[in-house]
Scaffold this active site. Structure first.
Site, PDB file in Angstrom:
ATOM      1  CB  SER A   1      -1.554  23.059   5.000  1.00  0.00           C
ATOM      2  OG  SER A   1      -2.687  23.475   5.752  1.00  0.00           O
TER       3      SER A   1
ATOM      4  CG  ASN B   1       3.227  32.481  12.677  1.00  0.00           C
ATOM      5  OD1 ASN B   1       3.426  32.862  13.838  1.00  0.00           O
ATOM      6  ND2 ASN B   1       2.122  32.773  12.006  1.00  0.00           N
ATOM      7  CD1 TRP B   2       6.964  28.144  16.002  1.00  0.00           C
ATOM      8  CD2 TRP B   2       7.958  28.627  17.949  1.00  0.00           C
ATOM      9  NE1 TRP B   2       8.157  27.471  16.032  1.00  0.00           N
ATOM     10  CE2 TRP B   2       8.789  27.746  17.209  1.00  0.00           C
ATOM     11  CE3 TRP B   2       8.379  29.074  19.200  1.00  0.00           C
ATOM     12  CZ2 TRP B   2      10.022  27.300  17.708  1.00  0.00           C
ATOM     13  CZ3 TRP B   2       9.594  28.635  19.687  1.00  0.00           C
ATOM     14  CH2 TRP B   2      10.406  27.748  18.948  1.00  0.00           C
ATOM     15  CE  LYS B   3      -0.416  30.006  12.641  1.00  0.00           C
ATOM     16  NZ  LYS B   3      -1.592  29.711  11.870  1.00  0.00           N
TER      17      LYS B   3
ATOM     18  N   GLY C   1      -3.766  26.279   8.260  1.00  0.00           N
ATOM     19  CA  GLY C   1      -4.300  25.461   9.347  1.00  0.00           C
ATOM     20  C   GLY C   1      -5.372  24.482   8.916  1.00  0.00           C
TER      21      GLY C   1
ATOM     22  CD  GLU D   1      -3.602  32.669  12.370  1.00  0.00           C
ATOM     23  OE1 GLU D   1      -2.721  32.978  13.189  1.00  0.00           O
ATOM     24  OE2 GLU D   1      -3.651  31.547  11.813  1.00  0.00           O
TER      25      GLU D   1
ATOM     26  N   GLY E   1       3.268  27.179   9.909  1.00  0.00           N
ATOM     27  CA  GLY E   1       2.592  27.363  11.190  1.00  0.00           C
ATOM     28  C   GLY E   1       2.683  26.090  12.015  1.00  0.00           C
ATOM     29  N   GLY E   2       1.607  25.308  12.001  1.00  0.00           N
ATOM     30  CA  GLY E   2       1.475  24.112  12.850  1.00  0.00           C
ATOM     31  C   GLY E   2       2.695  23.196  12.846  1.00  0.00           C
TER      32      GLY E   2
ATOM     33  CD  GLU F   1       1.286  32.599   5.794  1.00  0.00           C
ATOM     34  OE1 GLU F   1       1.960  31.616   6.075  1.00  0.00           O
ATOM     35  OE2 GLU F   1       0.649  33.252   6.638  1.00  0.00           O
TER      36      GLU F   1
ATOM     37  CG  HIS G   1      -0.454  35.610   9.979  1.00  0.00           C
ATOM     38  ND1 HIS G   1      -1.678  35.044  10.244  1.00  0.00           N
ATOM     39  CD2 HIS G   1       0.378  34.598   9.626  1.00  0.00           C
ATOM     40  CE1 HIS G   1      -1.581  33.734  10.063  1.00  0.00           C
ATOM     41  NE2 HIS G   1      -0.351  33.437   9.692  1.00  0.00           N
TER      42      HIS G   1
HETATM   43  C1  PEP Z   1       0.568  30.386   9.122  1.00  0.00           C
HETATM   44  O1  PEP Z   1      -0.305  30.666   9.915  1.00  0.00           O
HETATM   45  O2  PEP Z   1       1.429  31.243   8.818  1.00  0.00           O
HETATM   46  C2  PEP Z   1       0.560  29.050   8.534  1.00  0.00           C
HETATM   47  C3  PEP Z   1       1.135  28.908   7.383  1.00  0.00           C
HETATM   48  O3  PEP Z   1      -0.076  28.064   9.246  1.00  0.00           O
HETATM   49  P1  PEP Z   1      -0.144  26.481   8.891  1.00  0.00           P
HETATM   50  O4  PEP Z   1       1.225  26.053   8.411  1.00  0.00           O
HETATM   51  O5  PEP Z   1      -0.504  25.821  10.177  1.00  0.00           O
HETATM   52  O6  PEP Z   1      -1.161  26.321   7.821  1.00  0.00           O
END
Ligand code: PEP
Length: 254
Positions: free
Chosen positions: A216, A11-13, A176, A100, A237-238, A170, A98
């Protein structure tokens, strides 16, 4: 054991222009060349880069998804994008609910359900995100929150459509933060999610639904999460923004 699809998703957000998207996908293609995996590997760039992403991902193992979608097909809904539009681009997947979107943009279980119904009316694969916050976990309410979110999102799904739905656990406290859920915590939460699906659609439907873990995920913790029996993939994500680290995650997932 049920034959569930393994999915490794990034997920590149709100990151990467179209040019950066193309560059990252071409890099990923090189890093994943020759890899034989039974997993589906998907990236979720922002809307404006989707067309570029589909083009760059042609003839690779990579698939492309959108980060959200509206439930109406067309009309006076300024700023929105429909399932028909995403399908026309050649996408395969779409993220829904999600945390967010829930925390920052007013998404609720009811709006997730509406989006899901619209997606299942077409041919995209929805990845429905659920997860408890830190206070909810500390108050011992994880099971209740997950049940509410799963039941709320899936309430209008027809029995013959449940096989197309992917869930992603999640936990908000892990997103994050650098603090991933332990493999055991993830496995237990996935078991709870599957129990809710079983209560609504029966045990075999639940056993066949892929449930991904997100929060994470990094190259170093992927293999231990993936070893858990109820974890069918990861939503990253990141660590998915960098081609080298996402490619390592895909390889570590096996
Ligand atoms: C996400 O936002 O879907 C996510 C899992 O982020 P991160 O891997 O950065 O925690």
């Amino acid at each position: 054991m049920a034959n569930r699809t393994t999915i490794i998703a990034g997920n590149w957000k709100l990151n990467k222009t179209a040019a950066e998207t193309r560059r990252t996908i071409l890099e990923l293609r090189n890093k994943l060349a020759g890899l034989s995996t039974g997993a589906e590997v998907v990236v979720f760039p922002p809307f404006v880069s989707l067309e570029t992403a589909v083009d760059a991902a042609r003839e690779t193992i990579l698939q492309v998804g959108a980060q959200n979608v509206f439930w109406e097909k067309s009309g006076a809904y300024t700023g929105e994008v429909s399932t028909t539009m995403l399908e026309a681009l050649g996408l395969e997947f779409v993220l829904l609910g999600h945390s967010e979107r829930r925390a920052l943009f007013g998404e609720t279980d009811a709006t997730v359900a509406r989006r899901l119904e619209a997606v299942l009316g077409g041919r995209l694969t929805p990845v429905v995100c659920v997860g408890e916050g830190l206070e909810e976990r500390e108050a011992g309410r994880t099971g209740e929150v997950l049940a509410r979110q799963v039941e709320g999102a899936l309430k209008d799904v027809a029995p013959d459509h449940i096989g197309r739905v992917v869930l992603a656990y999640e936990p908000v406290w892990a997103i994050g933060t650098g603090k991933s859920a332990s493999p055991t915590i993830a496995n237990d939460a996935h078991t709870l999610i599957r129990s809710s699906i079983a209560a609504m659609f029966g045990r075999s439907a639940a056993d066949e639904t892929s449930v991904l873990y997100g929060g994470s995920v990094k190259p170093e913790n992927t293999a231990s999460l993936m070893r858990e029996s109820e974890v069918d993939g990861v939503l990253v994500g990141g660590a998915s923004l960098d081609a080298a680290s996402f490619a390592e995650i895909v390889r570590a997932a096996g």
